[in-house]
Enzyme design. Structure first.
Site, short mmCIF file in Angstrom:
data_model
loop_
_atom_site.label_atom_id
_atom_site.label_comp_id
_atom_site.label_asym_id
_atom_site.label_seq_id
_atom_site.Cartn_x
_atom_site.Cartn_y
_atom_site.Cartn_z
CD GLU A 191 2.10 -4.37 8.86
OE1 GLU A 191 3.21 -4.02 9.31
OE2 GLU A 191 1.92 -4.64 7.66
CD1 TRP B 282 0.93 0.00 2.93
CD2 TRP B 282 -0.94 1.01 3.61
NE1 TRP B 282 1.14 0.44 4.22
CE2 TRP B 282 0.01 1.07 4.66
CE3 TRP B 282 -2.19 1.57 3.81
CZ2 TRP B 282 -0.26 1.68 5.88
CZ3 TRP B 282 -2.46 2.18 5.04
CH2 TRP B 282 -1.51 2.22 6.05
CG ASP B 283 4.92 0.99 1.08
OD1 ASP B 283 4.34 -0.10 1.22
OD2 ASP B 283 5.80 1.39 1.86
CE LYS C 263 5.85 -2.67 11.52
NZ LYS C 263 5.81 -3.70 10.45
CD GLN C 264 2.39 0.67 9.90
OE1 GLN C 264 2.94 1.49 9.19
NE2 GLN C 264 2.25 -0.59 9.53
#
Length: 801
Positions: free
Chosen positions: A494, A355-356, A615-616
């Protein structure tokens, strides 16, 4: 320090893997790592050349499981070159020779990598060596290496061995060792006249032919000289040995021109024949470099972003733009490829597309929309696999894979290794179904920026509708609450792939997933209304979509469930409130760096699934992608209230519970804090900016740069701090410059305005309309400002306290 040069002084084996990655040269079609030409893979070095879209699958057994992985392929090394004096027994290696005055310098403005050093042999003879390397941006099939020698205190013969090294494998990521690395068949070798050689091979599973040809010339005092070249073959290495005569003060060198073709290239008959023809008529190195520099100038004219006030920031921003343009250039638009998360710089994530692109296309839409369109076509061409995946899951529409490669099937790993514990673990990352919403988001944002209704009608609308249909069929109805649920998925976080009290993988009603699903369905329904009647009728007919199907989608988007906790915080997922708080201070004292808490806790026999941590950015991604107005409209569509404090209280809550284990996380946090906490937003920006050049994740950059984070940092200045955005009704801007910058200036493209210009200071906004288009309209401070062609508008800014 120069804002255009990345310079390393002194040779440091421990730093070399990072430097090789950051000194990669490419042209959007293929790229070559900045490895020492005399070294093969191993120790401090990893030569790697990768062509966009060239993948291959291998199967291996791991921990009792048969595992198949598709990987981008490390291609034959065209840079291979070493030397020795006639009396020496061994060939030169940077790791064994006595080397002084070592400098490695990447000129980002010109796209040239230079390496200089002085080598002293056992007899005290000093030889100065200078190497220049290009991967041509002018001709995307060519590259060149120029090596010049100058004897400082001796005279005599020097032997150079240069050629193509086909003895390569995919060994650039230690975690993948044992999962298969031999992607190429034995090479076919051919000599092309007296000065060139050709190596042809093929990937073992995908059958992609790869041909590399190189030609050598000897240059004395910048003049070509006829010299006998001795053919050399060593297994899958082919090249020449060239004896040079050195005199003190005289510059003698070898020019090496390389041509690379693959079976994926358009308008070719056979890669071998094309490489042979290309290298035979290739220009000399000076001409190749000159045309290459001109092409880079034109790219920088389109992509550059100028700041004053911090030279380090300016240099790293240029580095990020440089690697973005090397991975995705005008040449990329001719290929059927996506956005590789780690560029063409290494083998991390096996070269897959994630998805970057969500972070990359937001930047490209305002600089090079044709490239955005090409990258979206990669997704459109893989609709058949996405439809098959949805069908296999019992759903309608299209279910795009979390990781994609050659044909668009799911390429996510089935197992992953925790280096701390040495254990192989089940990998559930394929449950990140939100990838479909990212693709739909990119489709819509491209249309808003470009106004390309023709493309939307022919391609984009189909993707939007198929992704919306998937969400509509994945959602299950709960009659007791009159709500729809999306179950068994993972969010962007994640660190949570299931519940600690259940063996079932996935989570229910992830806030990001559900809100974006509602937003996607809303945009799909908008597209149905936007399309001309003939196009709409044809598309709905092809897809078999009836009026009742559209009504069902509308209902789902209005009744998707959100779960809340702690007095109005949207829960990351249903059941989040039952998790334990995490001991952040205790683990920071114990481990220091806790960005990879998943590995730390698993090694302890614990799991991140038990705790309120991320995580993010997960929920906060909503504020990154959607404006406050869009979020308000979407929540109200779903039947939930929106209040003005929702965004700041949610940011405060989740920021305190985020480990930032991804380089993308601090980009998102900087963006969402840009108006709420400007000093903190700048700190996050700086940390994101240095994530690759500082290798903050402890070795991951050596395996490939983080393309999404690089694009994201540039976009933070281009659109985050300027609040530049394109919508159907026009262009909007509302800048607040960080205190640390004096000004910010860049050009951008919006529809027919190709070179519109913005300059922002702390108290002024300047907007320029290009002379070769109609007047430009831009919304600022609730007023629509009209700028005539060739004119500039200046507006005062009111700085927030």
């Amino acid at each position: 320090m120069s804002e255009w040069l990345l310079r390393y002084e002194g040779y440091d084996p421990a730093e070399e893997p990072l430097r090789e990655s950051l000194c990669t040269l490419g042209n959007g079609r293929f790229a070559t790592r900045g490895a020492a030409p005399e070294c093969r893979a191993g120790g401090a070095h990893y030569p790697g050349t990768y062509a966009a879209g060239v993948f291959n699958r291998l199967t291996a057994e791991m921990d009792g499981h048969e595992v198949e992985n598709e990987s981008i392929v490390n291609l034959p090394d065209w840079t291979s070159l070493t030397f020795r004096t006639a009396e020496d027994d061994g060939w030169f290696s940077i790791d064994t020779a006595q080397v002084t005055a070592y400098i490695k310098e990447l000129d980002m403005r010109r796209g040239i990598l230079t390496r200089t050093f002085t080598v002293t042999d056992d007899q005290g003879r000093r030889t100065h060596v200078r190497q220049r390397r290009v991967v041509s941006m002018a001709d995307p099939y060519l590259a060149g290496l120029e090596t010049t020698f100058e004897a400082e205190n001796w005279s005599g013969p020097l032997v150079v061995r240069s050629g193509i090294d086909g003895r390569v494998a995919n060994t650039g990521v230690k975690r993948y060792v044992g999962l298969g690395d031999q992607h190429l068949r034995p090479a076919e070798i051919e000599r092309v006249g007296d000065d060139a050689v050709l190596l042809t091979t093929r990937t073992v599973q995908s059958g992609v032919r790869v041909a590399v040809a190189v030609r050598h010339h000897v240059v004395v005092d910048e003049q070509h000289r006829s010299t006998e070249l001795t053919p050399v073959t060593d297994g899958d290495f082919v090249g020449h040995e060239i004896t040079l005569r050195l005199e003190p003060g005289q510059r003698v060198g070898v020019e090496k021109l390389a041509a690379l073709y693959t079976g994926h290239d358009p308008a070719i008959s056979d890669p071998s024949g094309e490489a042979r023809d290309k290298v035979e008529c290739a220009p000399d190195f000076a001409s190749l470099a000159e045309r290459h520099v001109v092409s880079w100038k034109h790219l920088w004219d389109r992509f550059d972003l100028s700041i004053h006030g911090d030279q380090h920031t300016a240099m790293v921003l240029h580095l990020h733009l440089f690697h973005l343009m090397q991975t995705l250039s005008p040449h990329t638009a001719e290929l059927d490829v996506g956005v590789p998360a780690r560029g063409l710089h290494g083998e991390a994530y096996r070269g897959h597309i994630f998805w970057d692109e969500l972070f990359v296309l937001r930047l490209l839409n305002f600089r090079f929309p044709e490239l955005s369109r090409s990258l979206l076509m990669y997704r459109w061409r893989r609709l058949p696999q996405a439809r098959k995946a949805a069908y296999d899951a019992g759903c309608l529409g299209a279910m795009y894979p979390w990781q994609s490669g050659s044909n668009g099937r799911e390429e996510s790993a089935q197992l992953h290794l925790n280096p701390r514990s040495g254990r192989w673990l089940i990998d559930r990352s394929h449950l990140q179904r939100h990838i479909g919403s990212a693709i739909a988001y990119n489709v819509w944002r491209y249309y808003e920026a470009s106004g390309d209704l023709e493309w939307l009608a022919d391609y984009g609308a189909e993707m939007l509708l198929e992704i919306a249909r998937f969400w509509g069929s994945l959602a299950t109805y709960d009659p007791d609450t009159d709500r729809f649920d999306i179950r068994g998925v993972m969010g962007p976080d994640e660190y949570h792939d299931g519940y600690p009290w259940s063996d079932r993988g996935g989570l229910d009603n992830n806030a990001y997933t559900n809100v974006m699903a509602a937003w996607v369905i809303g945009r799909a329904l908008d597209v149905v209304e936007l399309l001309p009647e003939e196009r709409r009728t044809r598309l709905l007919g092809i897809l078999g979509v009836q009026d009742e199907d559209l009504a069902h989608l509308d209902r789902v988007s209005r009744r998707l469930r959100l779960v809340w906790h702690d007095g109005g915080i949207p829960s990351q997922f249903e059941g989040y409130d039952k998790l334990e708080e995490f001991d952040w201070e205790g683990y920071e004292r114990k481990y220091g760096d806790i960005t990879r808490l998943d590995r730390i806790l698993e090694a302890e026999g614990d799991t991140t699934n038990r705790y309120r941590l991320s995580k993010q950015a997960d929920v906060l991604m909503l504020f990154f992608l959607l404006s406050a107005g869009e979020l308000k409209t979407t929540l109200e569509r779903m039947g939930y209230p929106y209040d003005e404090d929702l965004i700041p209280r949610t940011i405060d809550y989740y920021s305190a519970r985020t480990a930032h284990g991804s380089t993308l996380s601090k980009v998102v946090h900087s963006w969402v804090l840009a108006r709420l906490d400007r000093p903190r937003a700048w700190r996050y920006f700086c940390e994101a900016l240095d994530s690759d050049i500082g290798d903050v994740q402890g070795g991951t950059t050596a395996e490939g740069i983080h393309l999404g984070a690089m694009a994201g940092t540039v976009d933070l200045l281009q659109r985050g701090f300027t609040k530049l955005s394109a919508h159907i009704d026009g262009l909007y801007i509302d800048p607040v410059l960080p205190d640390e910058l004096e000004d910010l200036e860049f050009t951008f493209r919006h529809r027919e305005h190709w070179q519109a210009r913005v300059r922002v200071t702390h108290d002024r906004l300047e907007l320029g309309c290009p002379p070769d288009a109609g007047p430009m309209e831009i919304h600022f401070d609730s007023v629509v400002n009209r700028i005539p062609p060739g004119q500039r508008l200046e507006l005062p800014l009111h700085r927030p306290r």
